[in-house]
Design an enzyme around this catalytic site. Structure first.
Site, PDB file in Angstrom:
ATOM      1  N   ARG A  53      16.126  21.983  59.374  1.00  0.00           N
ATOM      2  CA  ARG A  53      14.832  22.406  59.897  1.00  0.00           C
ATOM      3  C   ARG A  53      14.068  23.227  58.878  1.00  0.00           C
ATOM      4  O   ARG A  53      14.643  24.078  58.212  1.00  0.00           O
ATOM      5  CB  ARG A  53      15.020  23.242  61.176  1.00  0.00           C
ATOM      6  N   ARG A  64      19.295  32.028  61.037  1.00  0.00           N
ATOM      7  CA  ARG A  64      18.250  31.021  60.931  1.00  0.00           C
ATOM      8  C   ARG A  64      18.285  30.403  59.543  1.00  0.00           C
ATOM      9  O   ARG A  64      17.800  30.974  58.588  1.00  0.00           O
ATOM     10  CB  ARG A  64      16.891  31.664  61.211  1.00  0.00           C
ATOM     11  N   GLU A 104      20.191  33.413  71.250  1.00  0.00           N
ATOM     12  CA  GLU A 104      20.339  32.011  71.646  1.00  0.00           C
ATOM     13  C   GLU A 104      21.431  31.311  70.847  1.00  0.00           C
ATOM     14  O   GLU A 104      21.494  31.387  69.625  1.00  0.00           O
ATOM     15  CB  GLU A 104      19.007  31.278  71.416  1.00  0.00           C
ATOM     16  N   SER A 148      20.940  25.486  74.002  1.00  0.00           N
ATOM     17  CA  SER A 148      19.737  25.224  74.777  1.00  0.00           C
ATOM     18  C   SER A 148      19.921  23.854  75.417  1.00  0.00           C
ATOM     19  O   SER A 148      20.113  22.873  74.718  1.00  0.00           O
ATOM     20  CB  SER A 148      18.543  25.224  73.823  1.00  0.00           C
ATOM     21  N   ARG A 201      26.111  29.918  64.629  1.00  0.00           N
ATOM     22  CA  ARG A 201      25.898  31.092  65.483  1.00  0.00           C
ATOM     23  C   ARG A 201      27.172  31.461  66.248  1.00  0.00           C
ATOM     24  O   ARG A 201      27.382  32.633  66.572  1.00  0.00           O
ATOM     25  CB  ARG A 201      24.726  30.847  66.445  1.00  0.00           C
TER      26      ARG A 201
END
Length: 414
Positions: free
Chosen positions: A261, A276, A348, A351, A388
């Site tokens: 990403r 991130r 987070e 999801s 994560r």
RNA sequence: GGACAGGUGGGUGAGCUGGCUGAAACCACAUCCCUGCUAAGGAUGCGUACUGGCAACGGUACCGAGGGUUCGAAUCCCUCCCUGUCCGCCA
């Protein structure tokens, strides 16, 4: 993509629901207008085409009877001219409509709360209680540096910022986690799949990354190909342009993949550590279901991800996203947030979303029910973001001497 | 990357000297009939999308994708994509 017929017939209802996502009503009005205009325009064009076909069929007959065809030819020429004109009009409208339609988000479910951003998300429940530390818990990047587990500098040297290199315990844990997660999901009935990390434009359109979010994707120059931002893209597109058999459904899949990403628009956020990154590992769940199955499967996926965290003894909470925070293609999303003692926050880690027929309509994934073809529902969810999870383990399992304890269930994987 | 051969409905596969082909035939599938047992025979149906109609039943488009020639293209021409085989390269 929205169901345009539904928009035509239940305009008020859809407009109201999309307001929750912050969509202006003018856009919908224009979309509806275009849709109706296009329909009328098509009817005009088709009438002309029918006339053309009918007249063209006269040629062989005329020839047989040795009649003069020049008059007929002239007539056809005129029809042809109007066809070209009307065709251009149809093409123009189609293009315009597509541009509109592909950029309109999915309709949120009724149970999705109103709200602007993550502040308005609603906590559903907490699982496990964060433990009390007898010392000041550190953040994962501090631990990583002390243990020589992550090389941030050299990651940047190899590629650019937001890339890093896992070493030693981190590298091993990463690998163990992937294997553990896949095994866990497989036991829950998700079949394991291994997919390409590079896909074409049609695939990106099918799941909704394109045309709206091109800036978030890594594109391969001169190839018209993209690096996947999630395994959801290849997994869902596996069945693009296919008509499935009813008894094949539901299809439950799990896949490990690297994800890429650009993180456009998140400059300055989470710059320390590996929260991130431009490239990260994720184990994904994707389900293809009949419409009436999707709510049940959604719950199953949330449960799977939550139980996985519980099995690792990681405290977490479930959060229902509000309209403003909901992703483009989702009707409903539950985020799982894991407790990070170093940060003192829930972050987070998964999801899970139901897109209902939104992706299915774009990607043309259908199934045969009796004689009819119906759109399937597609769902996706992480189970889990591996990097994560690694962070969560480091921060939750850190010990006073700076070492990291190993979760019980991972021992056989190391 | 180079050479050749191809891309037709769920599958195999005709058509490709342009109109009678949205597409034969076979297989698979569905329903029914016959028969009676581990198998066979018969009838019918069976692509997708949009669109008109209460329906019966029509219309338009689609034979890898996009253009072109023509009154008319699955059939001719061009470009691109993909597959197969051989060569080259390679984990």
């Amino acid at each position: 993509m929205l169901d345009l017929k539904l928009l035509q017939n239940n305009f008020e209802d859809i407009a109201k629901k999309l307001r929750k996502k912050g969509l202006k009503e003018d856009v919908l009005k224009e979309l509806k207008r275009l849709f109706i205009t296009l329909k009328e325009q098509r009817a005009k064009l088709e009438a002309l085409q029918a006339k053309k076909n009918e007249k063209s069929k006269l040629f062989p007959i005329y020839k047989k009877e040795q009649k003069d065809i020049s008059k007929l030819k002239k007539e056809l020429d005129e029809i042809k001219e109007s066809i070209i004109f009307e065709q251009n009009e149809v093409n123009r409208l189609e293009k315009e409509l597509e541009e509109y339609a592909l950029n309109i988000p999915n309709i949120p479910d009724d149970e999705v709360p109103e709200g602007k951003d993550e502040e308005d998300n609603i906590e559903i429940k907490r699982v496990l209680t964060p433990k009390e530390f007898s010392f000041e818990p550190k953040e994962h990047w501090e631990l990583a540096q002390e243990l020589d587990w992550i090389d941030f500098k050299r990651g940047v040297k190899l590629a650019k910022s937001r890339f890093s290199v896992l070493k030693n315990g981190a590298a091993k844990l990463e690998r163990a986690l992937i294997n553990y997660m896949l095994d866990f999901n497989t036991k829950r009935g998700f079949s394991e799949v291994c997919v390409p990390y590079i896909v074409n434009k049609d695939s990106m359109l099918g799941t909704g990354q394109l045309p709206k979010f091109e800036d978030d994707l890594f594109k391969i120059e001169d190839e018209k190909l993209y690096l996947i931002p999630t395994a959801e893209v290849p997994l869902t597109n596996l069945y693009r342009d296919e008509i499935l058999k009813e008894d094949e459904l539901p299809i439950l899949m799990t896949s490990y993949s690297a994800c890429f990403r650009k993180e456009a628009g998140s400059a300055g956020r989470d710059t320390r550590g590996i929260i991130r990154q431009h490239q990260f590992d994720k184990v994904e769940l994707v389900s293809i279901t009949k419409p009436e199955q999707s709510d049940e499967v959604f719950d199953k996926m949330v449960e799977c991800a939550s139980d996985l965290l519980t099995s690792l003894a990681l405290p977490h909470r479930l959060v229902m996203l509000c309209g403003g925070d909901l992703g483009f293609g989702a009707t409903k999303t539950i985020d799982l947030e894991v407790w990070l003692p170093g940060q003192g926050k829930y972050r987070e880690i998964s999801s899970v979303s139901n897109t209902r027929d939104f992706q299915a309509r774009r990607a043309k994934i259908r199934y045969k029910e009796g004689k009819k073809n119906r759109l399937v529902h597609t769902l996706n969810g992480s189970s889990l973001a591996v990097g994560r999870t690694l962070i969560a383990i480091m921060e939750n399992y850190q010990q006073e001497d700076g070492t990291i304890a190993i979760p019980e269930v991972l021992k056989e994987y190391l």
